[in-house]
Design an enzyme around this catalytic site. Structure first.
Site, PDB file in Angstrom:
ATOM      1  N   PHE A 177      36.590  31.498  32.433  1.00  0.00           N
ATOM      2  CA  PHE A 177      37.114  30.248  31.879  1.00  0.00           C
ATOM      3  C   PHE A 177      38.631  30.330  31.933  1.00  0.00           C
ATOM      4  O   PHE A 177      39.258  31.088  31.190  1.00  0.00           O
ATOM      5  CB  PHE A 177      36.662  29.995  30.441  1.00  0.00           C
ATOM      6  CG  PHE A 177      37.178  28.675  29.916  1.00  0.00           C
ATOM      7  CD1 PHE A 177      36.505  27.502  30.207  1.00  0.00           C
ATOM      8  CD2 PHE A 177      38.352  28.610  29.188  1.00  0.00           C
ATOM      9  CE1 PHE A 177      36.990  26.271  29.763  1.00  0.00           C
ATOM     10  CE2 PHE A 177      38.844  27.390  28.740  1.00  0.00           C
ATOM     11  CZ  PHE A 177      38.160  26.220  29.030  1.00  0.00           C
ATOM     12  N   LYS A 196      48.359  29.744  24.249  1.00  0.00           N
ATOM     13  CA  LYS A 196      47.775  29.698  22.908  1.00  0.00           C
ATOM     14  C   LYS A 196      48.688  30.295  21.841  1.00  0.00           C
ATOM     15  O   LYS A 196      49.561  29.624  21.325  1.00  0.00           O
ATOM     16  CB  LYS A 196      46.387  30.338  22.922  1.00  0.00           C
ATOM     17  CG  LYS A 196      45.381  29.542  23.756  1.00  0.00           C
ATOM     18  CD  LYS A 196      43.968  29.922  23.453  1.00  0.00           C
ATOM     19  CE  LYS A 196      42.991  29.208  24.379  1.00  0.00           C
ATOM     20  NZ  LYS A 196      42.966  27.747  24.185  1.00  0.00           N
ATOM     21  N   ASP A 244      44.810  36.882  33.040  1.00  0.00           N
ATOM     22  CA  ASP A 244      44.818  35.717  32.153  1.00  0.00           C
ATOM     23  C   ASP A 244      44.618  36.216  30.732  1.00  0.00           C
ATOM     24  O   ASP A 244      43.494  36.482  30.302  1.00  0.00           O
ATOM     25  CB  ASP A 244      43.715  34.746  32.563  1.00  0.00           C
ATOM     26  CG  ASP A 244      43.630  33.521  31.651  1.00  0.00           C
ATOM     27  OD1 ASP A 244      44.247  33.536  30.567  1.00  0.00           O
ATOM     28  OD2 ASP A 244      42.932  32.564  32.024  1.00  0.00           O
TER      29      ASP A 244
END
Length: 401
Positions: free
Chosen positions: A141, A255, A226
């Site tokens: 994801f 984030k 990531d």
């Protein structure tokens, strides 16, 4: 109708149904707790998918934001501003890298990493035009943009959004043999999550990340990590790659970098990699804006103390010990994770992940399901041990009722 029901009905009527949120309407939040419009309190055990690592309403972050709000919030990259250089310097230092390319959202940063790897492949490695390949892992994801879903294996993410962007090869996560076979002379990067979050907090087998690092060095391929969810303290280290002693060529961050206050993301790498860009080839109006830089600078300063990494380590050990006890009782089939981050597979006999999340919400605890039978637990790193234990008590009660 209650205030919550009215707000939810209005949202359902006037917003696209791209999410299926739990039926709670949050009005205020502080630390690890949120309060809804009726005044009911809930323990946040999701932390905005790690965007809220430092908790809701963190005073240091709010003060940094407020001070910057009163000075200047946006210049665009048409002009320099007085927070930009410091932000890039401090973030590069935190990562042990040389250069930073700031963006806003995690998906933007992943897209930027893809563009960067391709340009590096053409400019530095010498891959023929339009032949660059990037190897990714199944069950990944990395975001929701058209290019990113082109290399997703989730049917929900891909269906009805084609045609898809070419140039990606998908291999099983954790399989070094498949990874080695996928690397060719036209491979410019391997893009991986050190821990796959949306897939259910999947931790790769020991030796996998070092093996990927070895293969990419041997084949002159960029290793792009990531760390949007796994990075910045969540696993007990600044970066999840550190658990395996691995330093990638490129970090993709987001984030928690914005502290849950503003969206901030970045690609961080060497001057050889990010130095391939020339003015006009990539950009973002809001990327690296003064407000974002001010908040992110405070996040970086907080991480440099090591306090939050230590809390994630200590509370994470406790979390996994307690969840491990639940795994022996029949209601929980498996527990995975690292630090203050766990994926819990619920036995189908006890309900779906969604059903368990709703039952926990009724008891004042907020988690989120994924892939049917799994719930994710990722509270703010500032959560107290007492609150964490209370949340785990509610999970026990739900699973034994």
């Amino acid at each position: 109708m209650t205030a919550s029901e009215s707000a939810i009905a209005a949202a359902e009527a006037h917003s696209a149904h791209n999410y299926h949120p739990l039926p709670i309407v949050v009005a205020t939040a502080e630390g690890a707790w949120m309060t809804d419009v009726e005044g009911r309190r809930y323990l946040d055990m999701l932390a905005g998918y790690s965007a809220l690592n430092f908790g809701h309403g963190n005073r240091r972050l709010l003060d940094a934001a407020q001070a910057q709000l009163e000075r200047v919030t946006l210049t665009s990259r048409a002009f320099h501003h007085d927070r930009f250089a410091d932000f890039c310097t401090r973030l590069a230092e935190l990562c042990g890298m040389e250069m930073v390319l700031p963006m806003n959202t995690g998906a933007e940063a992943v897209e930027t990493a893809v563009k960067t790897a391709r340009k590096w492949g053409y400019r530095v490695k010498g891959v023929p035009d339009n032949m660059a390949k990037i190897v990714v892992a199944a069950n990944n994801f990395h975001g929701r943009t058209t290019t990113v879903i082109s290399f997703s294996t989730d049917p929900e993410a891909r269906a009805d959004f084609g045609p898809y962007t070419p140039g990606f090869e998908i291999v099983p996560y954790g399989d070094l043999t498949a990874m080695e076979a996928a690397l060719t002379e036209n491979t410019v990067a391997v893009l991986l999550e050190p821990i796959q979050g949306e897939a259910g907090v999947l931790v790769p087998p020991p030796g996998y990340l070092p093996g990927v690092r070895r293969l990419t060095r041997e084949r002159n391929v960029l290793f792009v990590a990531d760390e949007i969810q796994s990075g910045l303290g969540r696993t007990g280290k600044t970066f999840a790659c550190e658990h395996e002693g691995v330093v990638p060529d490129v970090y993709v961050l987001g984030k928690a970098l914005g502290g849950g206050v503003v969206p901030v993301s970045a690609v961080v790498s060497s001057s050889e990699v990010l130095g391939v860009y020339r003015p006009g080839e990539h950009g973002s109006t809001f990327g690296g804006n003064p407000l974002a830089c001010a908040v992110a600078l405070e996040v970086i300063a907080m991480l440099r103390t090591g306090e939050y990494q230590q809390r994630a380590t200590e509370l994470g050990e406790h979390l996994h010990r307690e969840l491990g006890l639940l795994a022996g009782g029949g209601a929980v089939e498996a527990v995975r994770g690292r630090g203050l981050w766990a994926g819990v597979d619920i036995s189908p006999a006890h309900g779906t992940g969604r059903a368990i999340s709703e039952k926990l919400m009724a008891r004042g605890v907020l988690v989120k399901d994924t892939h049917g039978s799994t719930i994710r637990i990722a509270p703010p790193l500032v959560i107290s041990k007492e609150d964490l234990d209370w949340g785990l008590d509610q999970l026990r009660a739900v699973l034994t009722s």
